[in-house]
Design a protein around this motif. Structure first.
Motif, PDB file in Angstrom:
ATOM      1  N   SER A 116      13.804  53.146  62.526  1.00  0.00           N
ATOM      2  CA  SER A 116      14.441  51.851  62.792  1.00  0.00           C
ATOM      3  C   SER A 116      13.407  50.885  63.344  1.00  0.00           C
ATOM      4  CB  SER A 116      15.566  51.996  63.812  1.00  0.00           C
ATOM      5  OG  SER A 116      16.610  52.765  63.286  1.00  0.00           O
ATOM      6  N   LYS A 117      13.617  49.611  63.041  1.00  0.00           N
ATOM      7  CA  LYS A 117      12.725  48.588  63.587  1.00  0.00           C
ATOM      8  C   LYS A 117      12.890  48.538  65.096  1.00  0.00           C
ATOM      9  CE  LYS A 117      13.302  45.515  59.645  1.00  0.00           C
ATOM     10  NZ  LYS A 117      13.855  44.203  59.249  1.00  0.00           N
ATOM     11  N   GLN A 118      11.778  48.322  65.773  1.00  0.00           N
ATOM     12  CA  GLN A 118      11.803  48.224  67.227  1.00  0.00           C
ATOM     13  C   GLN A 118      12.773  47.132  67.668  1.00  0.00           C
ATOM     14  OE1 GLN A 118       8.027  48.800  69.223  1.00  0.00           O
ATOM     15  NE2 GLN A 118       8.405  46.959  70.428  1.00  0.00           N
ATOM     16  N   SER A 119      12.785  46.012  66.972  1.00  0.00           N
ATOM     17  CA  SER A 119      13.674  44.899  67.335  1.00  0.00           C
ATOM     18  C   SER A 119      15.148  45.269  67.134  1.00  0.00           C
ATOM     19  CB  SER A 119      13.333  43.651  66.520  1.00  0.00           C
ATOM     20  OG  SER A 119      13.452  43.911  65.135  1.00  0.00           O
ATOM     21  N   GLU A 120      15.444  46.076  66.115  1.00  0.00           N
ATOM     22  CA  GLU A 120      16.827  46.508  65.872  1.00  0.00           C
ATOM     23  C   GLU A 120      17.332  47.416  66.993  1.00  0.00           C
ATOM     24  OE1 GLU A 120      16.969  46.718  60.982  1.00  0.00           O
ATOM     25  OE2 GLU A 120      16.310  48.480  62.109  1.00  0.00           O
ATOM     26  N   VAL A 121      16.485  48.320  67.446  1.00  0.00           N
ATOM     27  CA  VAL A 121      16.877  49.239  68.508  1.00  0.00           C
ATOM     28  C   VAL A 121      17.117  48.462  69.804  1.00  0.00           C
ATOM     29  CG1 VAL A 121      16.189  51.253  69.871  1.00  0.00           C
ATOM     30  CG2 VAL A 121      15.685  51.180  67.416  1.00  0.00           C
ATOM     31  N   ALA A 122      16.215  47.526  70.098  1.00  0.00           N
ATOM     32  CA  ALA A 122      16.375  46.702  71.306  1.00  0.00           C
ATOM     33  C   ALA A 122      17.684  45.932  71.256  1.00  0.00           C
ATOM     34  CB  ALA A 122      15.192  45.734  71.437  1.00  0.00           C
ATOM     35  N   GLU A 123      17.977  45.331  70.126  1.00  0.00           N
ATOM     36  CA  GLU A 123      19.216  44.558  69.982  1.00  0.00           C
ATOM     37  C   GLU A 123      20.443  45.447  70.091  1.00  0.00           C
ATOM     38  OE1 GLU A 123      21.481  41.875  66.622  1.00  0.00           O
ATOM     39  OE2 GLU A 123      19.293  41.855  66.641  1.00  0.00           O
ATOM     40  N   ALA A 124      20.402  46.607  69.460  1.00  0.00           N
ATOM     41  CA  ALA A 124      21.542  47.532  69.494  1.00  0.00           C
ATOM     42  C   ALA A 124      21.857  47.988  70.922  1.00  0.00           C
ATOM     43  CB  ALA A 124      21.259  48.752  68.609  1.00  0.00           C
ATOM     44  N   LEU A 125      20.825  48.092  71.755  1.00  0.00           N
ATOM     45  CA  LEU A 125      21.013  48.540  73.133  1.00  0.00           C
ATOM     46  C   LEU A 125      21.165  47.382  74.115  1.00  0.00           C
ATOM     47  CD1 LEU A 125      18.459  51.500  73.204  1.00  0.00           C
ATOM     48  CD2 LEU A 125      20.958  51.615  73.011  1.00  0.00           C
ATOM     49  N   GLY A 126      21.094  46.150  73.589  1.00  0.00           N
ATOM     50  CA  GLY A 126      21.260  44.982  74.451  1.00  0.00           C
ATOM     51  C   GLY A 126      20.102  44.769  75.407  1.00  0.00           C
ATOM     52  N   ILE A 127      18.904  45.105  74.957  1.00  0.00           N
ATOM     53  CA  ILE A 127      17.710  44.972  75.793  1.00  0.00           C
ATOM     54  C   ILE A 127      16.837  43.864  75.219  1.00  0.00           C
ATOM     55  CG2 ILE A 127      15.650  46.164  76.656  1.00  0.00           C
ATOM     56  CD1 ILE A 127      17.199  48.804  76.159  1.00  0.00           C
ATOM     57  N   GLN A 128      16.356  42.990  76.088  1.00  0.00           N
ATOM     58  CA  GLN A 128      15.467  41.926  75.633  1.00  0.00           C
ATOM     59  C   GLN A 128      14.191  42.545  75.076  1.00  0.00           C
ATOM     60  OE1 GLN A 128      14.809  39.208  78.872  1.00  0.00           O
ATOM     61  NE2 GLN A 128      16.909  38.450  78.809  1.00  0.00           N
ATOM     62  N   ARG A 129      13.691  41.936  74.009  1.00  0.00           N
ATOM     63  CA  ARG A 129      12.515  42.499  73.329  1.00  0.00           C
ATOM     64  C   ARG A 129      11.336  42.706  74.268  1.00  0.00           C
ATOM     65  NH1 ARG A 129      12.369  39.399  67.487  1.00  0.00           N
ATOM     66  NH2 ARG A 129      14.423  40.079  66.830  1.00  0.00           N
ATOM     67  N   ALA A 130      11.081  41.735  75.130  1.00  0.00           N
ATOM     68  CA  ALA A 130       9.944  41.850  76.055  1.00  0.00           C
ATOM     69  C   ALA A 130      10.094  43.068  76.967  1.00  0.00           C
ATOM     70  CB  ALA A 130       9.814  40.586  76.889  1.00  0.00           C
ATOM     71  N   ILE A 189      37.395  54.669  75.983  1.00  0.00           N
ATOM     72  CA  ILE A 189      36.409  54.058  75.085  1.00  0.00           C
ATOM     73  C   ILE A 189      37.022  52.878  74.337  1.00  0.00           C
ATOM     74  CG2 ILE A 189      35.028  54.432  73.000  1.00  0.00           C
ATOM     75  CD1 ILE A 189      34.335  57.193  74.143  1.00  0.00           C
ATOM     76  N   ALA A 190      38.232  53.026  73.844  1.00  0.00           N
ATOM     77  CA  ALA A 190      38.891  51.934  73.118  1.00  0.00           C
ATOM     78  C   ALA A 190      39.066  50.700  74.012  1.00  0.00           C
ATOM     79  CB  ALA A 190      40.239  52.386  72.576  1.00  0.00           C
ATOM     80  N   LEU A 191      39.482  50.905  75.252  1.00  0.00           N
ATOM     81  CA  LEU A 191      39.653  49.782  76.175  1.00  0.00           C
ATOM     82  C   LEU A 191      38.321  49.099  76.475  1.00  0.00           C
ATOM     83  CD1 LEU A 191      42.234  51.257  78.694  1.00  0.00           C
ATOM     84  CD2 LEU A 191      42.598  49.296  77.169  1.00  0.00           C
ATOM     85  N   LEU A 192      37.296  49.889  76.735  1.00  0.00           N
ATOM     86  CA  LEU A 192      35.994  49.307  77.054  1.00  0.00           C
ATOM     87  C   LEU A 192      35.379  48.574  75.857  1.00  0.00           C
ATOM     88  CD1 LEU A 192      34.524  52.167  79.248  1.00  0.00           C
ATOM     89  CD2 LEU A 192      35.321  49.923  80.020  1.00  0.00           C
ATOM     90  N   LYS A 193      35.554  49.108  74.654  1.00  0.00           N
ATOM     91  CA  LYS A 193      35.015  48.453  73.468  1.00  0.00           C
ATOM     92  C   LYS A 193      35.614  47.082  73.220  1.00  0.00           C
ATOM     93  CE  LYS A 193      33.254  52.163  70.609  1.00  0.00           C
ATOM     94  NZ  LYS A 193      33.375  52.869  69.323  1.00  0.00           N
ATOM     95  N   ARG A 194      36.826  46.873  73.689  1.00  0.00           N
ATOM     96  CA  ARG A 194      37.433  45.563  73.541  1.00  0.00           C
ATOM     97  C   ARG A 194      36.614  44.472  74.228  1.00  0.00           C
ATOM     98  NH1 ARG A 194      43.867  46.220  74.812  1.00  0.00           N
ATOM     99  NH2 ARG A 194      44.331  47.727  73.183  1.00  0.00           N
ATOM    100  N   LEU A 195      35.856  44.854  75.221  1.00  0.00           N
ATOM    101  CA  LEU A 195      35.064  43.889  75.982  1.00  0.00           C
ATOM    102  C   LEU A 195      33.765  43.493  75.285  1.00  0.00           C
ATOM    103  CD1 LEU A 195      35.519  45.350  79.552  1.00  0.00           C
ATOM    104  CD2 LEU A 195      36.609  43.315  78.607  1.00  0.00           C
ATOM    105  N   TYR A 196      33.305  44.322  74.353  1.00  0.00           N
ATOM    106  CA  TYR A 196      32.023  44.001  73.732  1.00  0.00           C
ATOM    107  C   TYR A 196      32.016  44.039  72.204  1.00  0.00           C
ATOM    108  CZ  TYR A 196      31.273  49.092  73.621  1.00  0.00           C
ATOM    109  OH  TYR A 196      31.396  50.439  73.416  1.00  0.00           O
ATOM    110  N   ASP A 197      33.075  44.455  71.593  1.00  0.00           N
ATOM    111  CA  ASP A 197      33.116  44.435  70.108  1.00  0.00           C
ATOM    112  C   ASP A 197      33.593  43.096  69.601  1.00  0.00           C
ATOM    113  OD1 ASP A 197      32.095  46.880  69.502  1.00  0.00           O
ATOM    114  OD2 ASP A 197      34.004  47.851  69.094  1.00  0.00           O
TER     115      ASP A 197
END
Length: 152
Positions: free
Chosen positions: A63-77, A144-152
């Protein structure tokens, strides 16, 4: 002077305005989960973010480094430093993309795979602890279903 609606905590602070706040409760829950994670993994010297990267790469090699960072919600820097640390430990390696030399792809090394396999029972125990605090494993899907409502 205390009133009937004053709810002091152990330090004498009035939390009556916050005790029913969902956001505050979520933050306190997050802190408790992170604290337990850190205690469970303390002998391994592992941070939750490092574990998340390894876990994601387990099934997403290349996976691209930028894709992994985005998927985990981490700033690229910030993510660069995380990958540097995992790379220095020999758990992850960066490779230039064959199609775009500007892109870094991430791969877990055999040492990273072995390390992750060592960590899985600890993680399973941590997950079981979290679910036990919430009423048991039967509550897993609902939580998990309740928590996902906050970020999906």
């Amino acid at each position: 002077m205390m009133t009937d609606d004053l709810v002091p905590n152990e330090n004498g602070l009035d939390f009556s305005m916050m005790e029913d706040a969902v956001g505050y409760s979520l933050r306190r829950a997050q802190l408790a989960v992170f604290q337990h994670f850190n205690e469970a993994f303390s002998s391994k010297g592992l941070r939750p973010t490092d574990f998340a990267v390894l876990l994601l790469l387990k099934r997403n090699q290349g996976s691209k480094q930028s894709e992994v960072a985005e998927a985990l919600g981490i700033q690229r820097a910030n993510f660069v430093a995380i990958v540097d640390g995992l790379e220095n430990k020999g758990f992850v390696e960066r490779r230039k993309s064959e199609t775009d030399r500007r892109v870094q792809s991430l791969y877990m090394t055999p040492a990273g795979e072995a390390y992750l396999n060592e960590l899985m029972p600890i993680w399973q125990g941590h997950e079981e602890w979290v679910l036990a605090q919430l009423g048991g494993i039967a509550q897993r899907d609902s939580v998990i279903a309740l928590l996902k409502r906050l970020y999906d």
